[in-house]
Motif scaffolding. Structure first.
Motif, PDB file in Angstrom:
ATOM      1  N   GLU A 104       0.832  -1.211   0.000  1.00 41.27           N
ATOM      2  CA  GLU A 104       0.000   0.000   0.000  1.00 41.27           C
ATOM      3  C   GLU A 104       0.861   1.253   0.000  1.00 41.27           C
ATOM      4  O   GLU A 104       0.418   2.333  -0.377  1.00 41.27           O
ATOM      5  CB  GLU A 104      -0.916   0.021   1.227  1.00 41.27           C
ATOM      6  CG  GLU A 104      -2.235  -0.639   0.972  1.00 41.27           C
ATOM      7  CD  GLU A 104      -3.198  -0.455   2.119  1.00 41.27           C
ATOM      8  OE1 GLU A 104      -3.145   0.562   2.820  1.00 41.27           O
ATOM      9  OE2 GLU A 104      -4.011  -1.373   2.318  1.00 41.27           O
TER      10      GLU A 104
ATOM     11  N   ARG B 181      -2.591   5.674  -0.797  1.00 43.27           N
ATOM     12  CA  ARG B 181      -2.436   4.269  -0.410  1.00 43.27           C
ATOM     13  C   ARG B 181      -2.732   3.431  -1.646  1.00 43.27           C
ATOM     14  O   ARG B 181      -3.818   3.534  -2.215  1.00 43.27           O
ATOM     15  CB  ARG B 181      -3.410   3.886   0.708  1.00 43.27           C
ATOM     16  CG  ARG B 181      -3.122   4.618   1.999  1.00 43.27           C
ATOM     17  CD  ARG B 181      -4.039   4.184   3.118  1.00 43.27           C
ATOM     18  NE  ARG B 181      -3.727   4.941   4.322  1.00 43.27           N
ATOM     19  CZ  ARG B 181      -4.347   4.807   5.473  1.00 43.27           C
ATOM     20  NH1 ARG B 181      -5.321   3.918   5.596  1.00 43.27           N
ATOM     21  NH2 ARG B 181      -4.001   5.529   6.517  1.00 43.27           N
TER      22      ARG B 181
ATOM     23  N   GLU C  94      -4.055   0.858  -2.659  1.00 43.62           N
ATOM     24  CA  GLU C  94      -4.987  -0.185  -2.232  1.00 43.62           C
ATOM     25  C   GLU C  94      -4.990  -1.332  -3.234  1.00 43.62           C
ATOM     26  O   GLU C  94      -4.942  -1.113  -4.444  1.00 43.62           O
ATOM     27  CB  GLU C  94      -6.404   0.378  -2.117  1.00 43.62           C
ATOM     28  CG  GLU C  94      -6.597   1.436  -1.051  1.00 43.62           C
ATOM     29  CD  GLU C  94      -6.917   0.843   0.320  1.00 43.62           C
ATOM     30  OE1 GLU C  94      -7.133  -0.382   0.404  1.00 43.62           O
ATOM     31  OE2 GLU C  94      -6.930   1.611   1.296  1.00 43.62           O
TER      32      GLU C  94
ATOM     33  N   ARG D  27     -13.212   3.762  -1.155  1.00 44.63           N
ATOM     34  CA  ARG D  27     -11.935   3.075  -1.009  1.00 44.63           C
ATOM     35  C   ARG D  27     -11.123   3.346  -2.262  1.00 44.63           C
ATOM     36  O   ARG D  27     -11.147   2.601  -3.228  1.00 44.63           O
ATOM     37  CB  ARG D  27     -12.105   1.563  -0.795  1.00 44.63           C
ATOM     38  CG  ARG D  27     -10.745   0.870  -0.604  1.00 44.63           C
ATOM     39  CD  ARG D  27     -10.864  -0.539  -0.121  1.00 44.63           C
ATOM     40  NE  ARG D  27     -11.506  -0.651   1.162  1.00 44.63           N
ATOM     41  CZ  ARG D  27     -10.923  -0.345   2.343  1.00 44.63           C
ATOM     42  NH1 ARG D  27      -9.669   0.055   2.377  1.00 44.63           N
ATOM     43  NH2 ARG D  27     -11.593  -0.455   3.458  1.00 44.63           N
TER      44      ARG D  27
END
Ligand code: ATP
Ligand code: MG
Length: 570
Positions: free
Chosen positions: A92, A140, A142, A151
């Motif tokens: 990440e 990040r 992800e 997200r």
């Protein structure tokens, strides 16, 4: 603002890659556009909502005594080596090299940078406590960016860090942030709950997550029907049964049974005609590289976070096939705890189990009549399984309830995790060096906005809680041609603007139906329709988006009605 001049591209069709309603509505309402996977632009309407939320956050953080600063996105490897997270953080953390071949990363969070700043500037107890915050872009990488800004990879976060001289001070700082967060989400008009949570890769000793309640939330939360206890399902403790001695008198002899290709609990259960409750699952994990066997009943699931916390390890992973083979001598699906040489930990509920079924550590075989103690030597019994709706509260013993939520904020007690690793020290009253005690506190700005939509929408679009609405009122003249209608609309528009109301005048040359649809889609709390009733009866209609209620008001009463409605708050 006049609608005809706005950059507000609304869309009728549901975007094909948007799985959840908030993502669909943010695209359709012209709030966001995707640049590339997990990276979004906020369009003017969306950005107004972000700014509303940021303002509430700033006011409450300032009120709690925190001070705003602004830290960089690009961070040097050296700081992350000091904290030990350069290798620990995983993929990440987006790492890259600059032109001088120096390793850098994009900040996914700012513990390292703030600790470095504070250790260089604060040297004495007289300058503590301090709480510093920023609203800044995080990155990040992800593994599976999804659900729009819920997200994503690049996102705005309010992150705050507290530094205290001692534990009592740190506890006060934590409480202040807990209260500030409660106030922030209350002021946003959201239904939410604070729950106990795992500390994850940020580390530390204690934490709460703030969850916006929504049926579509990714997180499961558990709360007590009686007392204050509330926790993320990942963490939820249960009233675990007492460890019981096994009763030896009923033990039957071990019996090996042929179970060709039966690997799952369901298969073994129906083949041997035993209830899943009478089968014990043996799960092989590696904890920081060491194999360990975890036992739970066939009708329960292992809670890996409980296991990880119990073992106090950094990395817990399901064992690969070769490790399973090494430990059990058999392929996956036939592991059992009889005769294996690794550490065995088991859920409390199994402590006095007799005559159960378990894998035989031999391909295509299980064993019957396994008994705790006689056949399996468990190192320790602990609460290791995922809580279920039939469980009761670990604190008061009453029934637990389950709900779904979206994590929008997270408060952590960090203790000295970073101050020790990075030597953030101060001199106490006696001139002695001490480590600062830290806390960290995050709110996902975009995620909170998405969660607000997830909680507040209907089949026609977004239903903004007033405090987050991008505009408070939309004036919808049903005809762009009729001079009287147009004149009244403009007059009201100017009057409301004068009084500081955030108002859109839908002056587009569109059919009334199209305008109504857009007003509903973008979720403006009040819609004032200027139509035929003005001409016949001098009346305007005010529609309250939240309730659907329509009020017919004399044209000259509308301004006051709107002001009163908005002043009421939510
Ligand atoms: P999650 O478990 O959802 O990945 P986290 O525990 O990694 O969240 P924190 O490190 O506590 O999150 O970050 C603080 C806040 O930042 C979270 O409460 C959440 O609101 C927000 N956040 C975290 N990751 C993302 C993301 N990928 N996209 C949008 N917001 C995020
Ligand atoms: Mg995360």
């Amino acid at each position: 603002m006049r609608y005809s001049e706005m950059f507000l591209p609304t869309v009728r069709e549901v975007p094909s890659d948007a799985e959840i309603i908030s993502h669909q509505l943010m695209i359709r309402a012209g709030m966001i556009r995707k640049l590339t996977s997990g990276i979004y632009t906020y369009l003017p309407l969306g950005y107004r909502v972000i700014r509303k939320l940021e303002r509430i956050i700033r006011e409450e953080m300032d009120r709690a005594g925190a001070q705003e600063l602004f830290m960089p996105t690009v961070q040097p490897r050296e700081l992350w080596e000091e904290s030990g997270r350069w290798s620990f953080y995983g993929k990440e953390l987006l790492r890259f090299k600059d032109r001088n071949d120096r390793d850098c990363c994009l900040g996914p969070t700012h513990e390292e940078v703030i600790t470095d700043l504070v250790r260089n500037e604060i040297k004495t107890y007289r300058h503590l406590p301090r709480n510093l915050y920023q609203i800044q872009t995080k990155f990040r990488d992800e593994i599976r960016p999804r659900f729009g800004v819920m997200r994503c990879r690049e996102f705005g976060m309010k992150d705050a860090y507290s530094f205290d001289a001692d534990e009592e001070g740190a506890e006060i700082s934590y409480q202040k942030m807990f209260e500030a967060y409660t106030e922030i989400f209350k002021r946003c008009g959201l239904e939410f709950r604070a729950v106990e949570a795992d500390t994850g890769s940020i580390g530390g000793s204690f934490s709460h997550e703030f969850m916006v309640m929504a049926a579509t939330g990714e997180d499961s939360l558990v709360f007590c029907s009686n007392c204050e206890y509330a926790a993320n399902l990942e963490k939820a403790e249960i009233a675990a049964p007492e460890i019981q001695p096994v009763r030896t008198e009923n033990m039957l002899p071990l019996e090996s049974v042929h179970t060709p290709n039966m690997r799952t609990i369901e298969e073994v259960s129906s083949f041997l005609r035993v209830a899943p409750r009478d089968i014990v699952k043996t799960m092989i994990y590696t904890a920081d590289g060491q194999p360990v066997a975890v036992l739970v009943s066939g009708d329960e699931e292992v809670n890996e976070i409980k296991v990880k916390n119990y073992l106090n390890c950094d990395v817990l992973e399901m064992a690969m096939d070769d490790v399973i083979h090494e430990v059990t001598g058999a392929p996956r699906g036939f592991a059992g705890a009889v005769g294996i040489k690794v550490k065995i930990i088991a859920d409390c509920s199994l402590s006095n189990m007799t005559n159960f079924v378990m894998g035989a550590n031999k391909e295509d075989y299980h064993i019957k009549n396994v008994n705790m103690g006689r056949d399996v030597s468990v190192t320790a019994f602990a609460d290791l399984r995922i809580a279920r709706e039939t469980d009761s509260c670990a604190r008061c013993g009453r029934a637990l309830k389950f709900a779904r939520g979206i994590e929008v904020g997270h408060v952590f007690k960090l203790g000295t995790k970073y101050s020790k690793a990075m030597k953030a020290q101060y001199l106490d009253k006696n001139g002695k060096e001490q480590y600062m005690i830290m806390g960290c506190y995050g709110i996902g700005v975009g995620r909170t906005v998405a969660a607000a939509i997830e909680q507040n929408h209907d089949e026609n679009g977004i239903v903004w809680p007033l405090p987050l609405a991008p505009y408070q009122v939309i004036i919808t003249p049903v005809s762009a041609k009729d001079d009287k209608i147009k004149g009244m609309s403009v007059q009201l528009y100017e009057a409301l603007k004068q009084r500081g109301i955030e108002v859109i005048l839908d002056d587009r040359d569109e059919r009334a139906g199209v305008k109504f649809k857009d007003a509903d889609l973008i979720g403006i709390p009040l819609r004032v329709t200027v139509g035929q009733k003005l001409l016949t009866a001098g009346v305007l209609e005010v529609k309250i988006r939240m309730t659907g209620e329509v009020k017919a008001l004399a044209a000259d009463a509308v301004e006051d009605f709107v002001i009163n409605y908005i002043n009421r708050g939510i």
